[in-house]
Motif scaffolding. Structure first.
Motif, PDB file in Angstrom:
ATOM      1  N   GLN B  76       0.929  -1.308  -0.083  1.00 31.69           N
ATOM      2  CA  GLN B  76      -0.055   0.050   0.159  1.00 31.69           C
ATOM      3  C   GLN B  76       0.817   1.450   0.053  1.00 31.69           C
ATOM      4  O   GLN B  76       2.045   1.355   0.585  1.00 31.69           O
ATOM      5  CB  GLN B  76      -0.954   0.145   1.431  1.00 31.69           C
ATOM      6  CG  GLN B  76      -1.881   1.236   1.378  1.00 31.69           C
ATOM      7  CD  GLN B  76      -2.385   1.443   2.871  1.00 31.69           C
ATOM      8  OE1 GLN B  76      -2.415   0.359   3.528  1.00 31.69           O
ATOM      9  NE2 GLN B  76      -2.953   2.590   3.090  1.00 31.69           N
ATOM     10  N   TRP B  77       0.507   2.406  -0.562  1.00 28.15           N
ATOM     11  CA  TRP B  77       1.115   3.574  -0.752  1.00 28.15           C
ATOM     12  C   TRP B  77       0.180   4.544  -0.685  1.00 28.15           C
ATOM     13  O   TRP B  77      -0.778   4.598  -1.826  1.00 28.15           O
ATOM     14  CB  TRP B  77       2.044   3.666  -1.906  1.00 28.15           C
ATOM     15  CG  TRP B  77       3.051   4.960  -2.154  1.00 28.15           C
ATOM     16  CD1 TRP B  77       4.334   4.968  -1.675  1.00 28.15           C
ATOM     17  CD2 TRP B  77       2.556   6.145  -2.520  1.00 28.15           C
ATOM     18  NE1 TRP B  77       4.582   6.239  -1.951  1.00 28.15           N
ATOM     19  CE2 TRP B  77       3.738   7.076  -2.340  1.00 28.15           C
ATOM     20  CE3 TRP B  77       1.400   6.893  -2.743  1.00 28.15           C
ATOM     21  CZ2 TRP B  77       3.450   8.360  -2.498  1.00 28.15           C
ATOM     22  CZ3 TRP B  77       1.247   8.100  -3.110  1.00 28.15           C
ATOM     23  CH2 TRP B  77       2.424   8.903  -3.002  1.00 28.15           C
ATOM     24  N   THR B  78       0.033   5.407   0.236  1.00 31.00           N
ATOM     25  CA  THR B  78      -1.257   6.402   0.271  1.00 31.00           C
ATOM     26  C   THR B  78      -0.568   7.762   0.563  1.00 31.00           C
ATOM     27  O   THR B  78       0.298   7.985   1.675  1.00 31.00           O
ATOM     28  CB  THR B  78      -2.344   6.089   1.617  1.00 31.00           C
ATOM     29  OG1 THR B  78      -2.419   4.607   1.027  1.00 31.00           O
ATOM     30  CG2 THR B  78      -3.525   6.830   0.964  1.00 31.00           C
ATOM     31  N   LEU B  79      -1.151   8.803   0.004  1.00 28.24           N
ATOM     32  CA  LEU B  79      -0.941  10.099   0.392  1.00 28.24           C
ATOM     33  C   LEU B  79      -2.109  10.761   0.481  1.00 28.24           C
ATOM     34  O   LEU B  79      -3.040  10.966  -0.325  1.00 28.24           O
ATOM     35  CB  LEU B  79      -0.002  10.917  -0.586  1.00 28.24           C
ATOM     36  CG  LEU B  79       0.193  12.536  -0.342  1.00 28.24           C
ATOM     37  CD1 LEU B  79       1.283  12.381   0.600  1.00 28.24           C
ATOM     38  CD2 LEU B  79       0.772  13.150  -1.762  1.00 28.24           C
ATOM     39  N   PHE B  80      -2.414  11.343   1.913  1.00 29.02           N
ATOM     40  CA  PHE B  80      -3.869  11.940   2.054  1.00 29.02           C
ATOM     41  C   PHE B  80      -3.441  13.461   2.083  1.00 29.02           C
ATOM     42  O   PHE B  80      -2.209  13.877   2.816  1.00 29.02           O
ATOM     43  CB  PHE B  80      -4.036  11.771   3.471  1.00 29.02           C
ATOM     44  CG  PHE B  80      -4.425   9.936   3.723  1.00 29.02           C
ATOM     45  CD1 PHE B  80      -5.553   9.627   3.147  1.00 29.02           C
ATOM     46  CD2 PHE B  80      -3.812   9.360   4.360  1.00 29.02           C
ATOM     47  CE1 PHE B  80      -5.895   8.130   2.952  1.00 29.02           C
ATOM     48  CE2 PHE B  80      -3.722   8.009   4.330  1.00 29.02           C
ATOM     49  CZ  PHE B  80      -5.045   7.274   3.909  1.00 29.02           C
ATOM     50  N   ARG B  81      -4.577  14.071   1.842  1.00 29.22           N
ATOM     51  CA  ARG B  81      -4.265  15.779   1.948  1.00 29.22           C
ATOM     52  C   ARG B  81      -5.477  16.083   2.576  1.00 29.22           C
ATOM     53  O   ARG B  81      -6.566  15.703   2.417  1.00 29.22           O
ATOM     54  CB  ARG B  81      -4.166  16.408   0.982  1.00 29.22           C
ATOM     55  CG  ARG B  81      -4.261  18.081   1.048  1.00 29.22           C
ATOM     56  CD  ARG B  81      -4.424  18.676  -0.523  1.00 29.22           C
ATOM     57  NE  ARG B  81      -5.913  18.279  -0.787  1.00 29.22           N
ATOM     58  CZ  ARG B  81      -6.951  19.082  -0.385  1.00 29.22           C
ATOM     59  NH1 ARG B  81      -7.011  19.809   0.486  1.00 29.22           N
ATOM     60  NH2 ARG B  81      -8.164  18.558  -0.955  1.00 29.22           N
ATOM     61  N   GLN B  82      -5.433  17.165   3.822  1.00 28.76           N
ATOM     62  CA  GLN B  82      -6.451  17.632   4.488  1.00 28.76           C
ATOM     63  C   GLN B  82      -6.372  18.995   4.791  1.00 28.76           C
ATOM     64  O   GLN B  82      -5.337  19.396   4.866  1.00 28.76           O
ATOM     65  CB  GLN B  82      -6.664  16.860   5.763  1.00 28.76           C
ATOM     66  CG  GLN B  82      -7.975  17.458   6.453  1.00 28.76           C
ATOM     67  CD  GLN B  82      -8.494  16.741   7.571  1.00 28.76           C
ATOM     68  OE1 GLN B  82      -8.257  15.715   7.962  1.00 28.76           O
ATOM     69  NE2 GLN B  82      -9.830  17.323   8.288  1.00 28.76           N
ATOM     70  N   ALA B  83      -7.409  19.903   4.549  1.00 25.76           N
ATOM     71  CA  ALA B  83      -7.328  21.167   4.888  1.00 25.76           C
ATOM     72  C   ALA B  83      -8.049  21.411   6.152  1.00 25.76           C
ATOM     73  O   ALA B  83      -8.944  20.653   6.365  1.00 25.76           O
ATOM     74  CB  ALA B  83      -8.097  21.840   3.817  1.00 25.76           C
ATOM     75  N   VAL B  84      -6.981  21.859   7.048  1.00 25.41           N
ATOM     76  CA  VAL B  84      -7.417  22.130   8.496  1.00 25.41           C
ATOM     77  C   VAL B  84      -8.505  23.352   8.680  1.00 25.41           C
ATOM     78  O   VAL B  84      -9.038  23.365   9.969  1.00 25.41           O
ATOM     79  CB  VAL B  84      -6.298  22.063   9.462  1.00 25.41           C
ATOM     80  CG1 VAL B  84      -5.739  20.774   9.693  1.00 25.41           C
ATOM     81  CG2 VAL B  84      -5.618  23.169   9.141  1.00 25.41           C
ATOM     82  N   ARG B  85      -8.523  24.160   7.733  1.00 25.12           N
ATOM     83  CA  ARG B  85      -9.365  25.243   7.650  1.00 25.12           C
ATOM     84  C   ARG B  85      -9.945  25.799   6.353  1.00 25.12           C
ATOM     85  O   ARG B  85      -9.018  25.385   5.328  1.00 25.12           O
ATOM     86  CB  ARG B  85      -9.146  26.541   8.244  1.00 25.12           C
ATOM     87  CG  ARG B  85      -7.631  27.053   7.975  1.00 25.12           C
ATOM     88  CD  ARG B  85      -7.232  28.103   8.811  1.00 25.12           C
ATOM     89  NE  ARG B  85      -6.370  28.916   8.048  1.00 25.12           N
ATOM     90  CZ  ARG B  85      -4.903  28.613   8.356  1.00 25.12           C
ATOM     91  NH1 ARG B  85      -4.476  27.623   9.095  1.00 25.12           N
ATOM     92  NH2 ARG B  85      -3.926  29.557   7.726  1.00 25.12           N
ATOM     93  N   PRO B  86     -11.075  26.127   6.128  1.00 23.67           N
ATOM     94  CA  PRO B  86     -11.245  26.477   4.728  1.00 23.67           C
ATOM     95  C   PRO B  86     -10.774  27.277   4.102  1.00 23.67           C
ATOM     96  O   PRO B  86      -9.922  28.288   4.703  1.00 23.67           O
ATOM     97  CB  PRO B  86     -12.907  27.305   4.865  1.00 23.67           C
ATOM     98  CG  PRO B  86     -13.361  26.696   6.318  1.00 23.67           C
ATOM     99  CD  PRO B  86     -11.937  26.700   6.985  1.00 23.67           C
ATOM    100  N   PRO B  87     -10.589  27.339   2.807  1.00 29.96           N
ATOM    101  CA  PRO B  87      -9.556  28.209   1.964  1.00 29.96           C
ATOM    102  C   PRO B  87     -10.223  29.822   2.104  1.00 29.96           C
ATOM    103  O   PRO B  87     -11.246  29.888   2.712  1.00 29.96           O
ATOM    104  CB  PRO B  87     -10.144  28.056   0.610  1.00 29.96           C
ATOM    105  CG  PRO B  87     -11.161  27.227   0.487  1.00 29.96           C
ATOM    106  CD  PRO B  87     -11.581  26.773   1.856  1.00 29.96           C
TER     107      PRO B  87
END
Lengths: 810, 355, 213
Positions: B76-87
């Protein structure tokens, strides 16, 4: 009441009849415990605080990567290292000012922070993490630190575990508050790294250096010598206090011989009696220790601000302002008090244990016994003096320094009774009148009784003289040195390179400015000892006023042409450098091994220092443009230049500091460093005075049988009282006279041995006869006060009591 | 559907809210973030790149491989992205970037399951996805291409006790999931943008404890982004990606609700890449056997039926202990199946923790 | 009650006691006379276990003193022997009442009533709260006697109890002592150099140069 209870009550009834003795015992032990436990409380407080600081901020336990010469690392370099596999985490660490108060602000990046790293584990729950990394962010600090922030200006979270003055924030916030603009102060290297990583510098080509975890520069170690000093004083006071305990117990046990004989005759076994005496001692010691502990807590509380200020000034170590109580402190305090009591009581206890039930018919041969004691003391003193000589000759290290001091003082203390006896023997030959003969003979007989008190007095006096001489010598030297060292009239710092350049240009255009000299350094290490290599621009200021302890031919020319360096005294001692030795500072360019051409004093600085030319420094190390400068001004121009600077550049506080302000701060650090020493010194002296008072008081009661015959022979009570007073003064005077040479010796040991080992510098010893006279007078006052009360009592003793001496068939 | 990626990241940051608001906060409000629309048309290579206005996004690769001895091995290879606050934040550069990245990597054999994870903040170059050529990375883990397509990829990652280096080669087209890449997650309309590349052949080296193993096999890439893919009542999911013997693929997932019901959509992908969306109720998926794995009872044998195509499969985990012991744990591992057909695939299960 | 066999005690070359044997029954009283230095006090000390003999043995109420350790001898002294010394040997820091009760308390058989009766009989009533130094010699010796009797020992050893008192006072104290001993049925050894005092007892033993005559 049980048999044992009756026994204990009978023994204790002695004190009811002699409250002075009980007071002496309790006060002596309480004083001993108080000073000792007070110092221990201070030390424990400091140590706990260092541990806490190390747990929270102990970045030194991780390897770190920095730019060349400890400079910042760029974000690009950080990303490059991470992308090469290096597990590193960025840290911003700087001084931040808010609401007129300064804080140490630590910016951390929680997503990459290795476990156990500075600030790690301080962020809280995962919900707190979001608040920590998103605007308005959070400043985490201890409640007292947060209270210093302007109210309502920042979102905060309290963490009582954090050391005072420290704030932790997300790196994004810290970057803004510290105006780092992406510069990273250091990268922490996680302990576990993937294999086969290329060295940092080859990855970025920006001169990154990897510093291994540093165990040596941690606060606890740096401040060890300071605490050792405190401990030595605490212990000294403890010993002086035990002198009181020893003499009181000895006397009380001596006086209870008849009681002990009676009890034995009435069927109390030897061991049972000894057990009861021991139980009595433990009860008394516990009460006295509790008092002493309470007192010690008070002393520690009173001294804490000064200790905290000293540690901050000397080492930058922060102590919380409130004393914490620890179970271990109570336990060791009590243990010390009980053990001390036992040690002090051992010989008296043993004598009572061995006491035959049947009183020996013959009167005790006191003279022979005293002679034997005096001979033993003289022999021991000689042996200790020899040991001291050996230590002075071959000893190394701080421990040996203190051992030397202990040996010298013990030798002197033990030599005191034989010396007094000798003095009195000589005096007897000159005595012409019968009263004088009696006076001298009596004084000699009394040596045994007061010698312990006099020993305590000698100890306290000589330590006072020694410490006084040390502090005064230090102060004089330090102030001279400050004058020479802070030769420039003004010290300025630019907020950034741009402002610094603008300030330099502006300053150089002003007519009252004689020179603008950059101050810049790189941090290097030699054999594990860290030092800063400073670059200076050749200027008359340095040539004329910079103090040098030792110098080769034309040192400033050698520094200017790069062939020589100057090193600080601490550095020279720590690294074993002498004139003519060579350093290999490194840096870029061809091999450079400048010669040590001078050694200069650098008091109060825990790290080493060396000086080369500014040109050489900047040629070998890629340093950012200098932001700090020493500015030489024409006489009296300082205020107007500072005002103009402020107006032109809207400087923040501490960006332009004039020489006078710097000196004031330095002096303050110095005063506070020794405030504690002086306070303990005074307390020790007070305890010694008390010892003398108590000894004379208890002796007075015993002296009645000796005085009654003289009264019967026609000496008035008033005359007898006067003679007693004179005797006390005379003994104190001889003691004080002996204390002066001993005190000078102590001062020499402190300055030439202990300080060199503890701080790395040596101060020339100066003499202060005024202080000696003051102390001598103080000793006389103490002795006369101590003798006055018994003398007064004697003067008022009703003749009936004197008569009883004859009527009491004993 | 890799609605899971969201939860992971969210898990790290919002786990406290997990049970009150659906699995790991996926049911929280999307206000201020980009909104998924059925009218959106996927465009490549543009949509290989990040969509920072959306709250969550991932680049997710799983591979069924085997070594020289034929022993199966999953990766498995995974890259997650999350914004911790809205743009829309003014101060969003450098350290202040609202983007947080997380990488997960794992290697699974019948006896072992090795896991690594890493985190990064956006804005400083420690992690990201860029074009020209395509590159997705966090630390020294990377998925790189020679051009902006995803047709040929190099995949690398490294943990404390394993590493791998694979080349992937697309043997078929990209496949939009759901309705042209609009993937519905609940009857209430929660959805994500979702496409896959299930046709990779893979070849390379897996290193365990310093011992290199030449491996080859198949890999599957999922791309998904959204701002609110689950309802508050959904507690977790079971996701299947199966390679069928004739070259077709089956993607199916079972979204479980707190009331015991489940929403089970899927996609049938023909061997030429033509997708057929499968509405809830077309597939029947039920657990057969449970295993006590870290932190909870987890089903490791399943029955998957697709009656319309005569499929009746019994799916079993290669290694029942394929738990991802990451900051936010879940189960992810290779499976094999028997029944009307025989083959292999990958299974992901979330929301089974006791706590 | 008391059996002394062949007791010998030397101090260096000097032989103080030379094979003294002596028995005393319960309730029996006896005077021990002799010149100064004849060994009277030494014999008394050996009987009380205050000192150890070089040869011979002392058996007190069946307890062989030589076989006991220091604690055992002390216990025997506490339980069996009352001592009255020439120098009174009161504890200076205890009151009269506390001094009287001291040995009885140590032996664990303090009886307040008995102590009060003794106080009264010995004329000490009203002086209980005083300290020894506030008493006359005769009063102090009466306190010492009260202390010895309060513990009700089977054997009383008195060493020149009136030696420090004038004759009139001494006689009064001696009367009381003998009276109380008789009432309590104690055995008594009274050491004295006064034939007049010795004559008041039924049995008189004379010690001369370390031997009983």
């Amino acid at each position: 009441m049980t048999g044992f209870g009756t026994l204990l009550a009978t023994l204790l009834s002695h004190w009811r009849r002699r409250p002075w003795q009980l007071l002496a015992l309790v006060v002596g032990l309480a004083a001993a415990t108080a000073l000792w436990s007070g110092v221990q409380a201070l030390n424990a407080q400091a140590r706990a605080s260092y541990d806490r600081a190390a747990a929270v901020l102990g970045g030194d336990r991780f390897a770190a990567i920095t730019g060349p010469g400890g400079q910042a690392v760029s974000v690009a370099d950080y990303a490059a290292l991470r992308r090469a596999g290096w597990r590193v985490s960025p840290v911003l660490d700087g001084s931040w000012q808010a609401g007129g108060d300064r804080f140490r602000l630590l910016g951390v990046e929680p997503l990459t922070l290795p476990a156990g790293a500075p600030g790690g584990g301080r962020i809280g729950t995962e919900a707190d993490l979001v608040a920590f990394v998103t605007p308005p962010y959070r400043l985490i600090g201890s409640p007292e630190t947060l209270a210093r922030l302007p109210a309502g200006a920042w979102a905060t979270r309290a963490d009582p575990e954090l050391p005072p003055g420290v704030l932790i924030a997300d790196i994004a916030l810290a970057d803004r508050l510290l105006a780092r603009d992406g510069r990273i102060d250091r990268l922490l290297v996680a302990p576990e790294q993937p294999g086969g990583l290329p060295p940092p510098d080859t990855l970025t080509g920006t001169g990154l250096t990897l510093t291994p975890p540093d165990e040596s520069s941690d606060l606890a170690q740096l401040t060890d010598s300071f605490h050792l000093n405190l401990t030595a004083f605490g212990f000294l006071s403890f010993v002086v206090g035990l002198f009181i305990v020893h003499s009181t117990i000895g006397l009380a046990f001596e006086q209870r011989r008849p009681m002990v004989r009676t009890l034995r005759a009435l069927g109390v076994g030897r061991w049972r009696l000894t057990g009861a005496l021991l139980a009595e001692l433990l009860v008394l010691a516990t009460v006295a220790a509790a008092l002493g502990m309470a007192l010690g807590y008070g002393i520690a509380g009173a001294l804490l601000p000064d200790v905290a200020a000293s540690l901050r000034g000397l080492y930058g170590a922060e102590l919380p302002g409130e004393l914490g109580l620890r179970a271990g402190w109570w336990l060791t305090g009590f243990a010390m008090a009980l053990a001390g009591t036992l040690v002090a009581a051992l010989s008296a206890l043993w004598r009572l244990h061995r006491l035959p039930v049947l009183a020996a018919a013959q009167t005790e041969a006191w003279y022979g016994a005293q002679l034997r004691t005096l001979r033993l003391q003289a022999a021991l003193a000689a042996a200790l003096a020899l040991a001291a000589a050996a230590l002075a000759w071959r000893g190394e290290g701080l421990g040996a320094g203190f051992a030397l001091m202990a040996a010298v003082m013990l030798a002197a203390v033990l030599a005191l009774p034989p010396v007094l006896a000798l003095v009195l023997t000589l005096a007897r030959r000159r005595a012409r009148t019968p009263v004088a003969e009696w006076f001298v003979a009596e004084s000699r007989a009394q040596i045994g009784g007061v010698s312990l008190a006099l020993m305590a007095l000698l100890l306290a006096l000589s330590v006072n003289i020694g410490v006084g001489a040390m502090v005064s010598s230090f102060r004089a030297t330090f102030l001279d040195w400050l004058d020479q060292r802070l030769a420039a009239e003004l010290y300025v710092r630019g907020a950034d390179a741009g402002q610094a350049a603008a300030m330099t240009a502006w300053l150089q255009d002003r007519p009252e400015v004689l020179a603008v000299l950059p101050i810049q350094s790189v941090e290097l290490s030699r054999g594990g000892y860290p030092y800063f290599l400073h670059g200076i621009r050749d200027d008359a200021m340095y040539r004329e006023s910079w103090p040098l302890l030792q110098a080769a031919e034309a040192p400033w020319d050698r520094v200017a042409d790069g062939s020589g360096v100057l090193v600080s005294e601490q550095f020279a001692r720590a690294a074993g450098l002498a004139l003519g030795d060579r350093l290999t500072p490194g840096g870029a360019g061809p091999a450079w091994t400048p010669e040590v051409v001078g050694i200069y004093p650098d008091y109060g600085n825990p790290t080493g220092q060396a000086i080369t030319s500014h040109a050489r420094l900047t040629a070998r190390w890629a340093l950012p443009p200098p932001t700090r400068f020493a500015v030489r001004l024409t006489d009296g121009a300082t205020p107007q230049v500072v005002a103009a600077l402020n107006q032109r550049f809207a400087l923040g506080p501490e960006q332009a500091v004039d020489q006078a302000a710097l000196k004031a701060v330095s002096r303050q650090v110095f005063e506070r460093t020794f405030a504690v020493t002086l306070a303990l010194n005074v307390l020790t002296f007070a305890v010694a005075g008390l010892a003398l008072l108590i000894s004379l008081l208890t002796l007075a009661g015993m002296r009645l049988p000796q005085l009654a015959p003289l009264w019967a022979l026609g000496l008035t009570r008033a005359r007898l009282a006067r003679l007693e007073l004179v005797r006390a003064l005379l003994l104190a005077l001889v003691t004080a006279a002996l204390a002066v040479p001993l005190g000078v010796l102590v001062a020499w040991i402190l300055l030439a041995v202990v300080n060199v080992e503890a701080f790395g510098w040596r101060i020339p010893l100066r003499h202060y006869p005024g202080q000696w006279l003051q102390l001598g007078a103080l000793a006389m006052v103490t002795a006369s006060l101590a003798a006055a009360l018994p003398a007064r009592r004697l003067g008022r003793t009703p003749p009936a009591l004197l008569l009883r001496v004859f009527s009491d068939a004993r | 559907m890799r609605a899971r990626l969201l939860p992971m990241l969210a898990g790290v940051l919002f786990a406290a809210a997990a049970h009150a608001q659906g699995y790991a906060g996926l049911g929280t409000d999307a206000e201020g973030y980009g909104v998924v629309s059925p009218d959106y048309r996927l465009t490549f290579p543009r949509d290989h790149q990040p969509h920072p206005e959306f709250r969550i996004e991932w680049w997710y690769v799983t591979a069924n491989l085997s070594g020289p001895d034929g022993a199966p091995l999953g990766l498995q290879w995974t890259l997650f992205r999350q914004a911790v606050r809205p743009p829309g934040d003014t101060d969003a550069d450098g350290w202040a970037s609202p983007q947080v990245w997380m990488g997960h990597a794992a290697v699974t054999t019948a006896r072992e399951h090795r896991v690594a994870e890493t985190f990064a903040r956006g804005g400083v170059g420690q992690a990201g996805v860029t074009a020209g050529p395509f590159e997705a990375w966090i630390d020294d883990w990377a998925m790189t291409a020679a051009d902006d397509s995803l047709d040929r990829l190099r995949l690398r990652a490294r943990g404390a006790d394993f590493s791998y280096d694979l080349t992937l080669r697309a043997e078929g087209p990209l496949v939009p999931q759901g309705q042209d890449g609009y993937s519905v997650k609940s009857a209430a309309g929660q959805a994500s943008h979702y496409y896959s590349q299930p046709f990779y052949s893979a070849r390379g080296t897996v290193t365990l404890d310093g011992r290199g193993i030449d491996v080859s096999g198949r890999a599957w890439l999922d791309r998904e982004w959204s701002s609110q893919p689950l309802t508050g009542a959904q507690t977790g999911w079971d996701w299947f990606a199966l390679h069928l013997p004739d070259g077709a693929k089956l993607m199916a997932y079972r979204l479980r609700s707190a009331d015991g019901s489940a929403y089970v959509p899927g996609t049938w992908i023909a061997a030429d890449g033509t997708p057929t969306p499968l509405a809830d109720g077309v597939l029947e998926i039920e657990p057969l056997a449970w295993h006590r794995a870290e932190g909870g009872e987890i089903p490791v044998r399943w029955r998957v039926r697709y009656p319309d195509r005569g499929l009746d499969l019994t799916v079993a985990a290669l290694n029942p202990d394929s738990f991802m012991t990451t900051a936010f744990p879940y189960w992810e591992g290779p499976v094999s199946y028997t029944g009307t057909h025989r083959g292999e695939g990958y299974l992901e299960m979330t929301g089974y923790r006791d706590d | 009650m008391l059996d002394v066999q062949n007791l010998t005690k030397r101090y260096g070359a000097l032989t103080i006691l030379d094979g003294v044997s002596l028995t005393l029954g319960a309730g029996e009283t006896m005077a021990l006379v002799g010149e100064s230095g004849s060994g009277k006090s030494t014999l008394l000390h050996l009987i009380a276990g205050l000192d150890a003999p070089d040869a011979g043995r002392v058996v007190l109420d069946g307890r062989e003193l030589a076989a006991l350790d220091d604690a055992g001898r002390a216990a025997a002294r506490r339980d069996l022997v009352g001592l009255v010394f020439q120098q009174f040997n009161l504890v200076q820091s205890l009151t009269v009442a506390q001094n009287i009760a001291l040995q009885a308390r140590l032996a664990g058989r303090h009886d307040a009533g008995r102590a009060a009766r003794l106080s009264e009989r010995l004329g000490l009533t009203g002086l209980e709260a005083r300290f020894p130094e506030q008493l006359s010699g005769g009063q102090q010796q009466r306190v010492a006697i009260a202390r010895a009797l309060a513990a009700a020992p089977p054997l009383l050893l008195a060493d020149e109890p009136t030696g420090n008192l004038d004759e009139a006072t001494g006689d009064r104290v001696m009367d009381l002592l003998l009276e109380l001993v008789a009432e309590a049925g104690m055995a008594l050894i009274l050491v004295t150099h006064s034939p007049r005092l010795a004559g008041r007892l039924r049995r008189v033993e004379r010690l001369h140069a370390g031997r009983l005559e």
